[in-house]
Design a protein around this motif. Sequence first.
Motif: not given
Length: 122
Positions: A57-82
Motif C-alpha cells: 500500500t501507498k498513502y498520501a502524507d495527508s491521510v497516512q494513519g487515518r485512511f486504510t485501503i484494502s481489496r477483496d479480490n473475490a468480490k472485485n471490490t476495493v475499499y477506503l476506510q476513512m
Amino acid sequence: QVQLVESGGGLVQAGGSLRLSCAASGSIISFNAMGWYRQAPGKQRELVAAITRSGYTKYADSVQGRFTISRDNAKNTVYLQMNSLKPEDTAVYFCNAGVGIFSGTYYPRDNYGQGTQVTVSS
C-alpha cells in the motif's frame, strides 16, 4: 474496459468515519494496482491511496494513519476506510484501475469511476 462504481460517500462531521467502496464489473486481479483519488473544488486531482495485487500500500502524507485501503479480490471490490475525517478531506473521491506502483509511484490507467462525494463539516 472494466467499469468502476464508487459508493459510500456522504456528509459527516469532523472526526467521523466513512468507508468507500469501489465495485468493478470485472476481475480486479487483472490490474496490478488499484487506487483512490480525490478532487476538491478548484484543485487538481490527487492520489489518496493505492494498493497492489500483493497488498503493498501507498498513502498520501495527508491521510497516512487515518485512511486504510484494502481489496477483496473475490468480490472485485476495493475499499477506503476513512477515520478521523477533517474538513480538508472534503472532495469527490474516484476509484482507479492502475498499471502498478513502481519506485514508490502509482501509475494510473485512464479508467476512473464516476466518483462519490465526501463532505466533512467542521
